[in-house]
Write a protein that holds these residues in place. Sequence first.
Motif, PDB file in Angstrom:
ATOM      1  N   ALA A 113       7.660   6.322   4.040  1.00  0.00           N
ATOM      2  CA  ALA A 113       8.514   6.649   5.177  1.00  0.00           C
ATOM      3  C   ALA A 113       9.799   7.283   4.651  1.00  0.00           C
ATOM      4  CB  ALA A 113       8.823   5.403   5.991  1.00  0.00           C
ATOM      5  N   HIS A 156       7.773  12.748   9.417  1.00  0.00           N
ATOM      6  CA  HIS A 156       8.550  11.916  10.328  1.00  0.00           C
ATOM      7  C   HIS A 156       9.050  12.751  11.495  1.00  0.00           C
ATOM      8  CE1 HIS A 156      11.175  13.597   7.188  1.00  0.00           C
ATOM      9  NE2 HIS A 156      12.014  13.832   8.198  1.00  0.00           N
ATOM     10  N   ASN A 187       1.394   1.062   7.371  1.00  0.00           N
ATOM     11  CA  ASN A 187       2.141   2.138   6.711  1.00  0.00           C
ATOM     12  C   ASN A 187       1.179   3.094   6.014  1.00  0.00           C
ATOM     13  OD1 ASN A 187       2.251  -0.482   4.817  1.00  0.00           O
ATOM     14  ND2 ASN A 187       2.041   1.360   3.538  1.00  0.00           N
ATOM     15  N   ASP A 244       7.650   7.152  11.426  1.00  0.00           N
ATOM     16  CA  ASP A 244       6.752   7.717  10.414  1.00  0.00           C
ATOM     17  C   ASP A 244       5.429   8.111  11.067  1.00  0.00           C
ATOM     18  OD1 ASP A 244       5.921   8.441   7.842  1.00  0.00           O
ATOM     19  OD2 ASP A 244       5.055   6.457   7.461  1.00  0.00           O
TER      20      ASP A 244
END
Length: 475
Positions: free
Chosen positions: A214, A167, A210, A220
């Motif tokens: 995350a 991240h 995704n 992310d």
Amino acid sequence: MKKIHVLVSMLAMLAFNACQDRDENENLKKEEVHNKIVNVTSHDGRPFSTGSGSAAGKFVSGPGGGVLMQGFYWDVPEGGTWWNVVKDKLTAWSDSGISAVWLPPASKAQNGAYSMGYDPTDYYDFGNFNQNGSVETRFGSRTELEALITKAHAENMQVYADIVINHNSGGQSQANPFTGTNTWTDFSGISSGKFQRSYNDFYKNSYGNNDEGAFGGFPDLCHANPYVQDWLWGRDDSVGKYYKNVMKFDGWRFDYVKGFGPWVVNTWNSNVGGFSVGELWDSNVNTLEWWANNANSSVFDFAAYYKMDEAFDNGNLNVLNDDMMWKRNPYKAVTFVANHDTDIIYNKMPAYAYILTHEGYPTIFYRDYEEWLNKERLNNLIWIHNNKATGTTSILYTDNDEYIARRNGYNGNPGLVVYINNSSSWQERWVETNWSSKQIKDFTGHSSWYPTTQGDKYVKIQCPPNSYSIWSLNQ
């Protein structure tokens, strides 16, 4: 006269029977120990190796392999002094037998001079650009960091960078067509000008919604994006290659690897090189082994960490028979007693005795070494690790209060026997050693015994209450 002869005969018979009973009892004790011996690793015996690092030919560890120092803790002092604090300790650490130091994330993060580095903004700002409210990072300037790394190499130590690539943080707000909202994903204005990012470099984006995970609501990073891959490890000035070739880091501690696939670390390692270890916070040894194999990387042995807490804090040394990463693959296991994120083991000295006599790559936590524990005792354990902790491992005896294991030696080095005692009284055990008719001693100094092993390699050793002893040839 006949009565005297009869009395002498009876006394002789009683003495003979007593000796016979003692011999039989000792043989039973030996047999009990022999029946409990469990060989928990099977390989050629070579020590853990971290490679040669950036200065070819350096970083040669002793017979037992290397020892890693975590060179920070959470919320080290602010003010840009930490790099100099660590640099000033390197000579003493090297002299004690520590062969590598792991540093906190070195680049500028969202909270600038107040950040511990786990919210990265600009991977190429090491305290040399005025952004996020400061020039220096919490730890100091780029010049001070480079001086630290240079000093470490001069002291024959490796330096590992903490890499946060799950991240990012500190970007500017921008309209994001994939979310229909504004997101903090505009990193086009970072001061280094390297690895500029936008919304398509973070999930959700054109590559999907995704990945594996995350963290904390931060943007992310999308490792499926070839642009991100190129900047992390592909280009000549990629993050990995810049850290290794320009900043001279020797290896990597990858943060929060649950957040992305193990292929990311595998690809980084194949493109960049250097030692690597992943923070996969999971006590399931199957998960740890799966990740280490697929990432082609070492992994922190959280399985051993939680078993040590149960063993040494909760009075059940039998759990040290359970499965751990260092037993599955000692060459991919980095063991530890505490770190900046978690510090649950209260009875730490036997835990350090455990990791510094067993296989894997043991880590010393800065505060344990410099502030909280007995440095002389830790240095003794480091010396024992480097000089005696060799070969495969056999567990010789366990119960709730006692644990005895043997390192079987390698390449002419004799190995050792470690005895840990959680009870409130001295304990003694017959054990089968690696040595026939040899005098041994306790290299911790906790026992004053200098026993000689029998021809069958058995010997009786002792251990003080709530402590440990570590035995090897008296040489």
